[in-house]
Design an enzyme around this catalytic site. Structure first.
Site, PDB file in Angstrom:
ATOM      1  N   HIS A 104      57.607 -11.314  39.713  1.00 58.48           N
ATOM      2  CA  HIS A 104      56.298 -11.157  40.376  1.00 58.48           C
ATOM      3  C   HIS A 104      55.254 -11.803  39.465  1.00 58.48           C
ATOM      4  CE1 HIS A 104      53.408  -8.573  42.793  1.00 58.48           C
ATOM      5  NE2 HIS A 104      52.677  -8.755  41.706  1.00 58.48           N
TER       6      HIS A 104
ATOM      7  N   CYS B 296      44.824  -7.646  40.629  1.00 58.40           N
ATOM      8  CA  CYS B 296      44.842  -6.193  40.529  1.00 58.40           C
ATOM      9  C   CYS B 296      43.460  -5.735  40.113  1.00 58.40           C
ATOM     10  CB  CYS B 296      45.871  -5.734  39.499  1.00 58.40           C
ATOM     11  SG  CYS B 296      45.823  -3.947  39.273  1.00 58.40           S
TER      12      CYS B 296
HETATM   13  P1  HMG Z   1      44.369  10.852  40.028  1.00 57.75           P
HETATM   14  O1  HMG Z   1      42.883  10.851  40.120  1.00 57.75           O
HETATM   15  O2  HMG Z   1      44.997  11.193  38.704  1.00 57.75           O
HETATM   16  O3  HMG Z   1      44.979  11.745  41.186  1.00 57.75           O
HETATM   17  O4  HMG Z   1      44.846   9.401  40.473  1.00 57.75           O
HETATM   18  P2  HMG Z   1      45.397  13.283  41.185  1.00 57.75           P
HETATM   19  O5  HMG Z   1      46.878  13.341  41.252  1.00 57.75           O
HETATM   20  O6  HMG Z   1      44.705  14.011  40.078  1.00 57.75           O
HETATM   21  O7  HMG Z   1      44.781  13.775  42.577  1.00 57.75           O
HETATM   22  C1  HMG Z   1      43.355  13.816  42.774  1.00 57.75           C
HETATM   23  C2  HMG Z   1      43.035  13.879  44.252  1.00 57.75           C
HETATM   24  O8  HMG Z   1      43.447  12.670  44.883  1.00 57.75           O
HETATM   25  C3  HMG Z   1      43.751  14.998  45.014  1.00 57.75           C
HETATM   26  O9  HMG Z   1      42.866  15.429  46.038  1.00 57.75           O
HETATM   27  C4  HMG Z   1      44.930  14.308  45.652  1.00 57.75           C
HETATM   28  O10 HMG Z   1      45.394  14.927  46.846  1.00 57.75           O
HETATM   29  C5  HMG Z   1      44.333  12.952  45.980  1.00 57.75           C
HETATM   30  P3  HMG Z   1      42.125  16.851  45.920  1.00 57.75           P
HETATM   31  O11 HMG Z   1      43.231  17.854  45.822  1.00 57.75           O
HETATM   32  O12 HMG Z   1      41.313  16.744  44.661  1.00 57.75           O
HETATM   33  O13 HMG Z   1      41.326  16.866  47.196  1.00 57.75           O
HETATM   34  N1  HMG Z   1      45.381  11.938  45.980  1.00 57.75           N
HETATM   35  C6  HMG Z   1      45.654  11.105  47.012  1.00 57.75           C
HETATM   36  N2  HMG Z   1      45.090  10.914  48.207  1.00 57.75           N
HETATM   37  C7  HMG Z   1      45.659   9.986  49.025  1.00 57.75           C
HETATM   38  N3  HMG Z   1      46.741   9.246  48.680  1.00 57.75           N
HETATM   39  C8  HMG Z   1      47.316   9.403  47.480  1.00 57.75           C
HETATM   40  C9  HMG Z   1      46.767  10.358  46.603  1.00 57.75           C
HETATM   41  N4  HMG Z   1      47.108  10.750  45.351  1.00 57.75           N
HETATM   42  C10 HMG Z   1      46.271  11.706  45.002  1.00 57.75           C
HETATM   43  N5  HMG Z   1      48.402   8.685  47.145  1.00 57.75           N
HETATM   44  C11 HMG Z   1      46.536   7.992  41.447  1.00 57.75           C
HETATM   45  C12 HMG Z   1      46.225   9.054  40.415  1.00 57.75           C
HETATM   46  C13 HMG Z   1      47.935   7.473  41.151  1.00 57.75           C
HETATM   47  C14 HMG Z   1      46.462   8.615  42.828  1.00 57.75           C
HETATM   48  C15 HMG Z   1      45.469   6.864  41.329  1.00 57.75           C
HETATM   49  O14 HMG Z   1      45.434   6.447  39.999  1.00 57.75           O
HETATM   50  C16 HMG Z   1      45.764   5.677  42.193  1.00 57.75           C
HETATM   51  O15 HMG Z   1      45.701   5.748  43.415  1.00 57.75           O
HETATM   52  N6  HMG Z   1      46.073   4.515  41.570  1.00 57.75           N
HETATM   53  C17 HMG Z   1      46.456   3.305  42.319  1.00 57.75           C
HETATM   54  C18 HMG Z   1      45.886   2.079  41.663  1.00 57.75           C
HETATM   55  C19 HMG Z   1      46.360   0.866  42.425  1.00 57.75           C
HETATM   56  O16 HMG Z   1      46.658   0.918  43.601  1.00 57.75           O
HETATM   57  N7  HMG Z   1      46.396  -0.296  41.723  1.00 57.75           N
HETATM   58  C20 HMG Z   1      46.833  -1.532  42.327  1.00 57.75           C
HETATM   59  C21 HMG Z   1      48.302  -1.575  42.598  1.00 57.75           C
HETATM   60  S1  HMG Z   1      49.271  -1.936  41.148  1.00 57.75           S
HETATM   61  C22 HMG Z   1      49.333  -3.678  41.076  1.00 57.75           C
HETATM   62  O17 HMG Z   1      48.604  -4.338  41.773  1.00 57.75           O
HETATM   63  C23 HMG Z   1      50.355  -4.324  40.195  1.00 57.75           C
HETATM   64  C24 HMG Z   1      51.527  -4.929  40.979  1.00 57.75           C
HETATM   65  O18 HMG Z   1      51.083  -5.916  41.888  1.00 57.75           O
HETATM   66  C25 HMG Z   1      52.546  -5.562  40.012  1.00 57.75           C
HETATM   67  C26 HMG Z   1      51.906  -6.492  38.992  1.00 57.75           C
HETATM   68  O19 HMG Z   1      51.205  -7.436  39.387  1.00 57.75           O
HETATM   69  O20 HMG Z   1      52.155  -6.243  37.806  1.00 57.75           O
HETATM   70  C27 HMG Z   1      52.272  -3.854  41.779  1.00 57.75           C
HETATM   71 MG    MG Z   2      50.638  -7.958  41.392  1.00 62.46          MG
END
Ligand code: HMG
Ligand code: MG
Length: 309
Positions: free
Chosen positions: A217, A250
Site C-alpha cells: 500500500h 491520511c
Molecule cells: P476514541 O476517542 O479513543 O474512542 O477514538 P473511544 O473508544 O474512547 O469512544 C469515544 C466515543 O466514540 C464513544 O461514544 C464511542 O461509542 C464512540 P460515547 O460513549 O462517548 O457516546 N465511538 C464510535 N462511534 C462510531 N463509530 C466508531 C466509534 N468508536 C468509538 N467506530 C477511535 C478511537 C479508534 C474510534 C478513533 O481514533 C478513530 O475513529 N480513528 C480513526 C482514524 C482514521 O480513520 N484514520 C484514517 C484511516 S488509517 C489510514 O488512512 C492508513 C491506511 O490507509 C494505511 C496506510 O496508508 O498506512 C489504512
Molecule cells: Mg493509506
C-alpha cells in the site's frame, strides 16, 4: 495502451489483484465532503471498470473522519455485484457492530508500526491498539468475515523517522497472530524506496509470514510508488493497493499525499502483460469524472495523459 505492445519481465507474477482504495483512502482526505450518491456512483463505476475489490468506506468515529460519516448510507445504496468484495475499515467493536448491521463481509483493521502514529490515528498506544483489535478480529472471523490488517508507517514515520525493520516485523506478526488473513504494508507518507521494500519483505519471509498473504500500500508522496510496487512484485507480492486517479492520504499523518494511482499501476501492468481484469479506458473516464466532482485535476500522470484532465 495496447497500441504500444506488451513485453514481460522475468520473475513477475502473471496476474495481480488490485485492491482499489479510492472511495476510502482517497475520499477520507478530501477537504470537500461529497454527497453519498457521488460516492455510490464512484464505487459502481470502479466495479464496472473491472475492479473486484473496492474498499468502500470506514466505520470509524465520524468526528475523526467526517468525510466518511455517511458510511451506512453509502453501503445501503451501492448495488453489490456478485463476486466483488467491498471491504470497509473498522477500528474497534463499535465499528464492527456498525459494519455487521450493514451486511459487510470483508473488513480491515489498521494498526500502526509506531507508537506516535498509534496515538495520533487511534488514540491508543502500540500495545493497546492490539487489545482494541483482538475482539474485533475474533468476532469478525466467528461471523465468517475476511479480515485484512493494514500496518501503517511500515517504511518510515514523520515523527519518528526511520522505523527499524525488526519493529515492523514484530508488530506485523502480532497483528497476524490475532487471526487476520492479509497484511497490507502501508507506506503512509510515501517515503519508501525499493531496497527497503525488498528488505522488509525478506524479513517478513524469515518471520514466516507468507508472501501470498502480503499486500503493498504505497502512497506516492516522493514519486516512488511504482518503483516500490515493481520491487514488491519481483519478490512474489500479487496484491497491490491503489487509488483511482491517485486520490488519497491520511488526515492524521502529516505529509501523506495520494496513493499510487490505479491508472499508473494498470498502465505498467498492461505493458508488462500482467493481467488485472481492469479496463483502463473506463477507469480513466471514472477518475476524470471524479476530478470534476472534486473541482481539481487528477494527480495521476496516466489520467492526465489520456484524458487531458
Ligand atoms: P476514541 O476517542 O479513543 O474512542 O477514538 P473511544 O473508544 O474512547 O469512544 C469515544 C466515543 O466514540 C464513544 O461514544 C464511542 O461509542 C464512540 P460515547 O460513549 O462517548 O457516546 N465511538 C464510535 N462511534 C462510531 N463509530 C466508531 C466509534 N468508536 C468509538 N467506530 C477511535 C478511537 C479508534 C474510534 C478513533 O481514533 C478513530 O475513529 N480513528 C480513526 C482514524 C482514521 O480513520 N484514520 C484514517 C484511516 S488509517 C489510514 O488512512 C492508513 C491506511 O490507509 C494505511 C496506510 O496508508 O498506512 C489504512
Ligand atoms: Mg493509506
Amino acid at each position: 495502451m495496447a497500441e504500444y505492445g506488451t513485453i514481460g519481465l522475468a520473475g513477475l507474477p502473471t496476474r495481480v489483484t488490485i485492491c482499489e482504495v479510492g472511495p476510502r483512502d482517497g475520499l477520507q482526505n478530501e477537504s470537500a465532503v461529497l454527497p453519498a450518491e457521488v460516492k455510490v456512483e464512484f464505487i459502481e463505476r470502479l466495479v464496472a471498470a473491472g475492479h473486484t475489490v473496492v474498499e468502500s468506506t470506514s466505520f470509524v468515529h465520524p468526528k475523526w473522519v467526517p468525510q466518511l460519516a455517511d458510511a451506512e448510507e453509502v453501503l445501503d445504496r451501492v448495488r453489490r455485484v456478485a463476486g466483488v468484495r467491498y471491504p470497509v475499515l473498522v477500528p474497534n467493536e463499535r465499528g464492527l457492530d456498525r459494519a455487521l448491521e450493514r451486511g459487510v463481509t470483508d473488513i480491515a483493521v489498521f494498526g500502526s508500526a509506531t507508537e506516535t502514529f498509534a496515538a495520533r490515528n487511534l488514540n491508543r498506544s502500540l500495545d493497546s491498539q492490539l487489545e482494541m483489535f483482538a475482539p474485533v478480529v475474533a468476532r469478525a472471523r466467528q461471523a465468517g468475515l475476511t479480515v485484512r490488517t493494514y500496518l501503517s508507517m511500515s517504511f518510515g514515520d514523520p515523527w519518528e523517522g526511520e522505523v527499524p525493520i525488526p519493529q515492523v516485523v514484530s508488530v506485523a506478526g502480532r497483528m497476524m497472530a490475532l487471526g487476520c488473513s492479509e497484511l497490507s504494508l502501508g507506506d503512509t507518507i510515501g517515503v519508501a524506496t525499493p531496497g527497503r521494500v525488498v528488505a522488509l519483505l525478506e524479513a517478513l519471509r524469515a518471520a514466516e509470514i507468507p508472501v501470498e498473504r502480503i499486500a503493498v500500500h504505497f502512497h506516492d508522496t516522493y514519486g516512488q510508488a511504482l518503483a516500490n510496487t515493481l520491487a514488491a512484485l519481483s519478490r512474489g507480492v500479487t496484491t497491490v493497493d491503489a487509488s483511482a486517479g491517485g486520490l488519497g492520504g491520511c488526515p492524521y499523518a502529516k505529509s501523506a499525499t495520494g496513493n499510487l494511482a490505479t491508472e499508473d499501476l494498470v498502465w505498467q501492468l498492461d505493458g508488462l502483460g500482467i493481467e488485472t481484469g481492469i479496463d483502463l479506458g473506463k477507469l480513466v473516464e471514472t477518475s476524470a469524472w471524479m476530478a470534476e466532482q472534486l473541482g481539481r485535476p487528477s494527480p495521476s500522470r496516466v489520467v492526465r495523459a489520456i484524458s487531458g484532465g
